[in-house]
Design a protein around this motif. Structure first.
Motif, mmCIF file in Angstrom:
data_model
loop_
_atom_site.group_PDB
_atom_site.id
_atom_site.type_symbol
_atom_site.label_atom_id
_atom_site.label_comp_id
_atom_site.label_asym_id
_atom_site.label_seq_id
_atom_site.Cartn_x
_atom_site.Cartn_y
_atom_site.Cartn_z
ATOM 1 N N PRO A 297 36.755 39.175 -19.657
ATOM 2 C CA PRO A 297 35.653 38.239 -19.376
ATOM 3 C C PRO A 297 35.695 37.631 -17.977
ATOM 4 C CG PRO A 297 37.284 37.158 -20.737
ATOM 5 C CD PRO A 297 37.749 38.577 -20.573
ATOM 6 N N VAL A 298 35.589 38.469 -16.960
ATOM 7 C CA VAL A 298 35.376 38.029 -15.579
ATOM 8 C C VAL A 298 34.296 38.932 -15.000
ATOM 9 C CG1 VAL A 298 37.706 37.120 -15.246
ATOM 10 C CG2 VAL A 298 37.240 39.508 -14.701
ATOM 11 N N TYR A 299 33.862 38.628 -13.769
ATOM 12 C CA TYR A 299 32.863 39.471 -13.118
ATOM 13 C C TYR A 299 33.573 40.621 -12.399
ATOM 14 C CZ TYR A 299 29.628 35.551 -13.812
ATOM 15 O OH TYR A 299 28.857 34.560 -14.369
ATOM 16 N N TRP A 300 33.476 41.817 -12.989
ATOM 17 C CA TRP A 300 34.100 42.976 -12.350
ATOM 18 C C TRP A 300 33.302 44.229 -12.677
ATOM 19 C CZ3 TRP A 300 36.837 46.996 -15.094
ATOM 20 C CH2 TRP A 300 36.958 46.789 -16.477
ATOM 21 N N ALA A 301 33.510 45.243 -11.873
ATOM 22 C CA ALA A 301 32.768 46.492 -12.050
ATOM 23 C C ALA A 301 33.602 47.644 -11.516
ATOM 24 C CB ALA A 301 31.432 46.434 -11.307
ATOM 25 N N GLU A 302 33.322 48.843 -12.031
ATOM 26 C CA GLU A 302 33.895 50.075 -11.502
ATOM 27 C C GLU A 302 32.739 50.945 -11.022
ATOM 28 O OE1 GLU A 302 37.947 51.440 -13.254
ATOM 29 O OE2 GLU A 302 36.657 50.975 -14.954
ATOM 30 N N VAL A 303 32.769 51.279 -9.743
ATOM 31 C CA VAL A 303 31.650 51.945 -9.087
ATOM 32 C C VAL A 303 31.925 53.442 -8.994
ATOM 33 C CG1 VAL A 303 30.177 51.992 -7.059
ATOM 34 C CG2 VAL A 303 31.268 49.841 -7.757
ATOM 35 N N SER A 304 31.089 54.225 -9.639
ATOM 36 C CA SER A 304 31.238 55.677 -9.616
ATOM 37 C C SER A 304 30.855 56.224 -8.248
ATOM 38 C CB SER A 304 30.360 56.320 -10.686
ATOM 39 O OG SER A 304 30.761 55.909 -11.978
ATOM 40 N N ARG A 315 34.780 40.081 -8.479
ATOM 41 C CA ARG A 315 34.319 38.879 -7.793
ATOM 42 C C ARG A 315 35.313 37.746 -8.011
ATOM 43 N NH1 ARG A 315 28.312 38.072 -9.845
ATOM 44 N NH2 ARG A 315 28.735 35.968 -9.055
ATOM 45 N N GLY A 316 35.191 36.707 -7.217
ATOM 46 C CA GLY A 316 36.083 35.563 -7.338
ATOM 47 C C GLY A 316 36.103 34.999 -8.749
ATOM 48 N N VAL A 317 37.291 34.767 -9.276
ATOM 49 C CA VAL A 317 37.425 34.298 -10.655
ATOM 50 C C VAL A 317 36.749 32.942 -10.844
ATOM 51 C CG1 VAL A 317 39.098 33.563 -12.398
ATOM 52 C CG2 VAL A 317 39.538 35.617 -11.044
ATOM 53 N N GLU A 318 36.772 32.092 -9.831
ATOM 54 C CA GLU A 318 36.187 30.765 -9.964
ATOM 55 C C GLU A 318 34.698 30.830 -10.292
ATOM 56 O OE1 GLU A 318 37.949 31.841 -7.467
ATOM 57 O OE2 GLU A 318 39.826 30.685 -7.572
ATOM 58 N N VAL A 361 42.208 32.394 -17.808
ATOM 59 C CA VAL A 361 42.801 31.698 -18.951
ATOM 60 C C VAL A 361 43.529 30.441 -18.479
ATOM 61 C CG1 VAL A 361 44.520 31.839 -20.791
ATOM 62 C CG2 VAL A 361 42.982 33.767 -20.380
ATOM 63 N N ARG A 362 44.252 30.540 -17.383
ATOM 64 C CA ARG A 362 44.962 29.369 -16.858
ATOM 65 C C ARG A 362 43.992 28.250 -16.483
ATOM 66 N NH1 ARG A 362 47.834 33.488 -13.792
ATOM 67 N NH2 ARG A 362 49.858 33.939 -14.782
ATOM 68 N N ILE A 363 42.860 28.618 -15.918
ATOM 69 C CA ILE A 363 41.857 27.614 -15.554
ATOM 70 C C ILE A 363 41.294 26.935 -16.798
ATOM 71 C CG2 ILE A 363 39.577 27.285 -14.525
ATOM 72 C CD1 ILE A 363 40.260 29.531 -12.551
ATOM 73 N N LEU A 364 41.047 27.724 -17.849
ATOM 74 C CA LEU A 364 40.417 27.182 -19.056
ATOM 75 C C LEU A 364 41.351 26.267 -19.836
ATOM 76 C CD1 LEU A 364 38.413 30.279 -20.394
ATOM 77 C CD2 LEU A 364 37.533 28.292 -19.185
#
Length: 706
Positions: A297-304, A315-318, A361-364
């Motif tokens: 559950p973060v903003y991430w992607a794998e680009v083909s 992207r930045g976790v914050e 998780v640490r932030i939450l």
């Protein structure tokens, strides 16, 4: 109390002015009328005359508006899959599209839209029941209001045809969005029996025995309709907290199930959590255990890019904290404590995803308490992150990292037991659902004796292969515990002691792995030979190699249209039906030269093959033929290098909602080509419109339906 359930039998009366839907078993019920060609909905007292054709259907899947016309999608054939608590569950086999216009209109976009919808309906495993809510677990059904219609009780996440049922739902609820509405704000219960909720996922029901005790063993996996899509095109989380490839899997055991009753409503009466007691040999008991899986559950992607390993972007976790809170708020509200099992590799590219998950998780949890276990293979075999106190924010989140790759490499699958040992206390405390039939109750309710108060949420990169192994292990351990608790098994015995049931259990879970994987990646799961047999085999490894190659091909060249089909069916893209719209959504607007290079490559392969098998005449020299072959070999090599170096131009991206990073990659690749001294001028000369025209529809019609 009269239950409001969908009609089991519906007749469609088709005429030039309307479609009328009636139920032969309920002749006094109002008729549902869909006006042609406007699509206005209304209820009519009594039958309508003038129908040219009458046909019988299994249910109305929904109504969808495309560019030129509106279509009613009906289920014309459904296959019985078995009974749960006496309720038959069906699989959608054949559907039909009923156009509202009498004369069907065609254009390239409309035909492609229909092709996409028909493909997802043909390949997507969808299930329904007329009398049982398969979108909800047994425990959630125990808390639902049986006086509500079946569609009103359905879990919004797993009500897969909710978007295309929106016209009927608006008519039933008196919404201002309903076409031809006469009773604004008034719930029309006569519409409820025409609304049939459908689940997308996997279902298997089997009658079996353990130690001469008859039971029904069932496995249901429900795929979320939120952020649904394909492997490399749908990763991570969206701004609403919905994660990719989210599935809820419920393992169900019904003891002494004779299938004679139709009990399907529930009541939370006499609950004694944790106090199990023995099994009366005549009791019909229902036990279930729920697990979930979902992308990190973060903003991430794998680009083909046509490379075997896609590019990873995070992207930045914050920036993801707000969406992560929405995600876990829903998870905690629905399931209680969440044990977040992370199986990604801590080495290489996957380590970035692992660290991002741990950071969120640490932030939450605000004041995290961490513990790390190591061994001679790795410095981090297991890592646990959780709140230091019970009153801390998100204290019900328990992050558990397990180095699955290192611990199980070399076919040491038994090492996954280390994760089970780590989770054991949480599994025992989290319990499982258990309900007892009450034969004297007029509504055939269940007396709830035990509740599941925690869930294990497992993920790897794809939430497929490693996740399947762990979920199967946890399900087997929980099932053994359930049967010991009610006295069928003795302490020290396991379900694997019964050879016939062991084979059934393994095959059902392996089938589940294949279905979940096929829906997301396009192929069956990897490592299912271990799930089916308990050991890795050479045949299984060869099958895994075949699946891996097939995944590469499909993820690069076939997943774009599959993603379009998901977006269209679920309402993530709304076709532009305005009469002024002339843009063709699916036309390939890349420069002609860029489009032609794969064809030149294919031609060069053919020419080299012809030159290699051709034999010159005895009196002639062979050097012209060799020169011909070398020429085409050089051309083919250059084409291959060009395609591989500019892979973003040749991946089959979605046309309806292209990802932002796909647009950026396309622009970057085109920019580098224009700067090329040799091919740049040729591309500019043959370019049709702007190079970003292929993605110009990024925002057109885009709308997420929550």
């Amino acid at each position: 109390m009269r239950l409001i359930l969908p009609f089991r039998d519906i007749n469609v009366h088709a005429s030039t002015s309307h479609y009328a839907f009636t139920s032969p078993s309920s002749p006094s019920h109002q008729t549902l009328v869909v006006e042609r060609p406007s699509g206005d909905l209304r209820l009519n007292d009594g039958a309508l005359l003038g129908a040219k054709r009458v046909s019988s259907i299994a249910g109305i899947l929904g109504i969808i508006k495309l560019r030129l016309d509106k279509y009613i999608i009906v289920i014309t054939k459904a296959q019985p899959m078995g009974r749960l608590k006496g309720h038959m569950v069906y699989k959608v086999i054949v559907t039909e599209f009923l156009p509202l216009r009498e004369r069907t209109l065609h254009d390239p976009d409309e035909d492609t839209y229909l092709k996409l919808l028909k493909s997802i309906l043909k390949t997507g495993p969808m299930y329904f029941s007329y009398s049982f809510d398969i979108t909800n677990s047994f425990q959630r059904q125990a808390d639902s209001d049986p006086s509500l219609a079946l569609w009103q009780r359905a879990d919004d996440r797993f009500f897969w045809n909710k978007f295309i049922q929106s016209d009927l739902i608006d008519l039933a609820t008196g919404s201002s969005n309903a076409s031809g509405l006469r009773h604004h704000g008034v719930h029309q219960t006569s519409v409820d029996p025409f609304i049939l909720p459908v689940m997308f996922g996997m279902l298997r029901i089997a009658s079996t025995r353990i130690k001469s005790t008859p039971l029904t063993f069932a496995l249901l996996t429900r795929r979320s309709r939120h952020r649904a899509g394909t492997r490399y095109l749908t990763r991570g989380m969206d701004e609403h907290g919905h994660v990719a490839n989210y599935n809820e899997t419920e393992q169900i055991v019904v003891i002494n199930d004779t299938l004679g009753g139709a009990g399907g409503t529930f009541a939370a009466a006499g609950m004694q959590n944790g106090k199990i007691g023995g099994l009366d040999h005549h009791d019909v008991q229902t036990m279930s255990y729920v697990q979930t899986r979902g992308s990190v559950p973060v903003y991430w992607a794998e680009v083909s890019t046509l490379h075997y390993t896609p590019d990873l972007q995070i992207r930045g976790v914050e920036t993801a904290v707000g969406a992560a809170k929405q995600h876990f708020d829903e998870q905690i509200h629905t399931y209680g404590d969440n044990y977040l099992v992370n199986l990604v590799n801590q080495r290489g590219r996957e380590d970035r995803v692992k660290k991002a998950y741990e950071q969120i998780v640490r932030i939450l949890v605000s004041s995290p308490s961490e513990a790390v276990q190591a061994n001679h293979n790795t410095d981090e075999k297991i890592r646990v992150v959780e709140a230091s106190g019970k009153n801390e924010p998100y204290s019900r989140l328990h992050y558990v990292y397990f180095d699955f790759h290192n611990e199980t490499k070399g076919l040491r699958w038994h090492r996954a037991q280390l994760l089970l040992d780590q989770l054991r206390d949480g599994l025992i405390e989290g319990q499982y659902f258990r309900g007892l039939d009450m034969p004297a109750d007029e509504q055939n309710r269940l007396e709830v004796r035990n509740r599941q108060t925690a869930v294990v949420r497992t993920n790897c990169m794809d939430c497929l292969d490693r996740t399947n192994v762990v979920q199967t292990m946890l399900a087997r351990w929980t099932l053994t515990r359930q049967l010991i608790d009610i006295g069928i098994l003795k302490p020290g015995e396991t379900t694997d002691d019964d050879e016939a049931f062991k084979v059934l259990f393994r095959n059902v879970w392996a089938d589940n792995a294949d279905v979940v994987s096929r829906s997301y990646s396009g192929t069956g799961a990897l490592k299912t030979d271990f799930t089916r047999t308990g050991e890795r085999t050479r045949a299984g490894m060869l099958q895994d190699f075949n699946n891996s190659v097939t995944r590469y091909v499909k993820n690069n060249f076939a997943d774009g249209p599959r993603q379009d089909a998901f977006d269209l069916f679920l309402g993530a893209f709304l076709p532009d039906s305005s009469s002024t719209s002339t843009s063709l959504v699916f036309v390939d607007r890349r420069p002609v030269l860029i489009q032609s290079i794969p064809y030149i490559l294919a031609a060069s392969v053919l020419m080299v093959f012809v030159a290699s098998v051709a034999r010159p005449r005895a009196e002639s020299t062979s050097w012209p033929l060799r020169l011909f072959a070398i020429l085409w070999l050089v051309i083919g090599g250059w084409c291959w290098y060009f395609i591989y170096s500019h892979g973003m131009l040749y991946v089959n991206w979605p046309k309806l909602n292209p990802p932002r990073w796909a647009n950026e990659g396309y622009q970057e690749a085109m920019g580098s080509i224009r700067k090329d001294k040799f091919i740049g001028p040729l591309v500019a000369r043959h370019e049709r419109g702007q190079s970003n025209a292929r993605f110009s529809l990024l925002e057109e019609g885009k709308k997420r339906i929550q």
